[in-house]
Design a protein around this motif. Structure first.
Motif, PDB file in Angstrom:
ATOM      1  N   ARG A 177     -50.325 -50.444  76.915  1.00 31.23           N
ATOM      2  CA  ARG A 177     -49.983 -49.111  76.418  1.00 31.23           C
ATOM      3  C   ARG A 177     -49.686 -49.108  74.916  1.00 31.23           C
ATOM      4  N   MET A 178     -49.651 -50.296  74.303  1.00 34.43           N
ATOM      5  CA  MET A 178     -49.397 -50.361  72.862  1.00 34.43           C
ATOM      6  C   MET A 178     -50.617 -49.868  72.098  1.00 34.43           C
ATOM      7  N   ARG A 179     -50.352 -49.474  70.883  1.00 31.20           N
ATOM      8  CA  ARG A 179     -51.413 -48.928  70.036  1.00 31.20           C
ATOM      9  C   ARG A 179     -52.489 -49.976  69.744  1.00 31.20           C
ATOM     10  N   VAL A 180     -53.738 -49.549  69.782  1.00 33.77           N
ATOM     11  CA  VAL A 180     -54.870 -50.421  69.495  1.00 33.77           C
ATOM     12  C   VAL A 180     -55.478 -49.993  68.163  1.00 33.77           C
ATOM     13  N   SER A 238     -47.581 -56.753  81.181  1.00 35.97           N
ATOM     14  CA  SER A 238     -48.993 -56.490  80.875  1.00 35.97           C
ATOM     15  C   SER A 238     -49.265 -55.004  80.737  1.00 35.97           C
ATOM     16  N   ILE A 239     -48.704 -54.204  81.619  1.00 38.76           N
ATOM     17  CA  ILE A 239     -48.900 -52.747  81.554  1.00 38.76           C
ATOM     18  C   ILE A 239     -48.317 -52.202  80.250  1.00 38.76           C
ATOM     19  N   LEU A 257     -49.708 -59.191  76.281  1.00 42.34           N
ATOM     20  CA  LEU A 257     -50.679 -59.150  77.373  1.00 42.34           C
ATOM     21  C   LEU A 257     -50.982 -60.564  77.871  1.00 42.34           C
ATOM     22  N   ILE A 258     -51.180 -61.480  76.943  1.00 44.61           N
ATOM     23  CA  ILE A 258     -51.425 -62.879  77.321  1.00 44.61           C
ATOM     24  C   ILE A 258     -50.215 -63.445  78.043  1.00 44.61           C
ATOM     25  N   LEU A 259     -49.024 -63.166  77.516  1.00 48.79           N
ATOM     26  CA  LEU A 259     -47.788 -63.649  78.136  1.00 48.79           C
ATOM     27  C   LEU A 259     -47.622 -63.080  79.542  1.00 48.79           C
ATOM     28  N   GLY A 260     -47.914 -61.797  79.704  1.00 56.37           N
ATOM     29  CA  GLY A 260     -47.847 -61.176  81.030  1.00 56.37           C
ATOM     30  C   GLY A 260     -48.823 -61.823  81.996  1.00 56.37           C
ATOM     31  N   GLY A 261     -50.017 -62.128  81.508  1.00 53.70           N
ATOM     32  CA  GLY A 261     -51.008 -62.810  82.349  1.00 53.70           C
ATOM     33  C   GLY A 261     -50.548 -64.199  82.763  1.00 53.70           C
ATOM     34  N   VAL A 262     -49.913 -64.903  81.841  1.00 55.15           N
ATOM     35  CA  VAL A 262     -49.388 -66.242  82.158  1.00 55.15           C
ATOM     36  C   VAL A 262     -48.294 -66.137  83.219  1.00 55.15           C
ATOM     37  N   PHE A 263     -47.401 -65.137  83.076  1.00 55.62           N
ATOM     38  CA  PHE A 263     -46.349 -64.946  84.089  1.00 55.62           C
ATOM     39  C   PHE A 263     -46.959 -64.658  85.455  1.00 55.62           C
ATOM     40  N   ILE A 264     -47.965 -63.809  85.488  1.00 60.72           N
ATOM     41  CA  ILE A 264     -48.617 -63.490  86.760  1.00 60.72           C
ATOM     42  C   ILE A 264     -49.264 -64.731  87.359  1.00 60.72           C
ATOM     43  N   VAL A 302     -56.854 -56.746  67.716  1.00 61.95           N
ATOM     44  CA  VAL A 302     -56.050 -56.385  66.552  1.00 61.95           C
ATOM     45  C   VAL A 302     -54.835 -55.564  66.985  1.00 61.95           C
ATOM     46  N   SER A 303     -54.545 -55.584  68.246  1.00 61.16           N
ATOM     47  CA  SER A 303     -53.435 -54.811  68.775  1.00 61.16           C
ATOM     48  C   SER A 303     -52.162 -55.662  68.802  1.00 61.16           C
ATOM     49  N   PRO A 304     -51.013 -55.031  68.559  1.00 63.72           N
ATOM     50  CA  PRO A 304     -49.762 -55.782  68.687  1.00 63.72           C
ATOM     51  C   PRO A 304     -49.467 -56.153  70.142  1.00 63.72           C
ATOM     52  N   GLY A 305     -50.230 -55.588  71.072  1.00 59.19           N
ATOM     53  CA  GLY A 305     -50.032 -55.881  72.486  1.00 59.19           C
ATOM     54  C   GLY A 305     -50.799 -57.095  72.985  1.00 59.19           C
ATOM     55  N   LEU A 306     -51.555 -57.753  72.103  1.00 55.77           N
ATOM     56  CA  LEU A 306     -52.355 -58.895  72.551  1.00 55.77           C
ATOM     57  C   LEU A 306     -51.480 -60.029  73.078  1.00 55.77           C
ATOM     58  N   PHE A 307     -50.505 -60.447  72.292  1.00 53.65           N
ATOM     59  CA  PHE A 307     -49.656 -61.565  72.733  1.00 53.65           C
ATOM     60  C   PHE A 307     -48.858 -61.210  73.993  1.00 53.65           C
TER      61      PHE A 307
END
Length: 162
Positions: free
Chosen positions: A32-35, A27-28, A49-56, A42-47
């Motif tokens: 830190r990915m570009r927005v 998630s961190i 981030l969601i995956l990190g949240g699911v792991f948590i 519209v950030s490449p970090g959206l998926f």
């Protein structure tokens, strides 16, 4: 049920902690990915981030379940000094560690030596360490495999080798 310890609870407890830490790191890194356009959508970090949240979330659920089943006590026992000493003095762990270090040395060598020579050297040393075959066969097979891989990538796939 709180006082009873179930088999595997310690492994679940340790796995849950790893899932939570991995999910947080994921998630961190995603944050830190570009927005683009000031929107996380519209950030490449959206998926990630969601995956990190699911792991948590899954880690927290597993953590809660394992803690109820006595996982903390089992995990502390498994990670105790006596068990860790037995683990690290195991011949299988030593052999695996040596093989892992050989892989790391190979990756470093590929950055400094031609691929053919680094691969052949890695294979010869690995075959010798594992006592896979006689030395002359190890050398022959290592160079044949390294040459075949180099030729396939360079000539067939047209991929430049390091």
């Amino acid at each position: 049920m709180t006082g009873r310890v179930h088999k595997g609870s310690g492994a679940d407890y340790i796995s849950a902690v790893c899932l939570i830490v991995f999910g947080a790191a994921f998630s961190i890194a995603a944050l830190r990915m570009r927005v683009f356009n000031n929107s996380i959508l519209v950030s490449p970090g959206l998926f990630p981030l969601i995956l990190g949240g699911v792991f948590i979330l899954l880690g927290l659920l597993l953590f809660r379940s394992a803690a109820k089943r006595g996982g903390r006590e089992q995990a502390l026992h498994v990670l105790g000094k006596e068990n860790l000493n037995a683990f690290f003095s195991s011949p299988r762990v030593r052999k695996g560690t040596v093989l892992l270090l050989l892989v790391v040395a190979y990756v470093v060598a590929v950055g400094h030596l031609p691929f053919l020579w680094a691969t052949a050297a890695y294979l010869i040393v690995t075959f010798f360490y594992l006592k896979a075959m006689k030395l002359h066969w190890s050398i022959l097979l290592a160079f044949a495999a390294a040459w075949a891989i180099t030729a396939a990538f360079r000539d067939l796939f047209r991929i430049p080798m390091p």
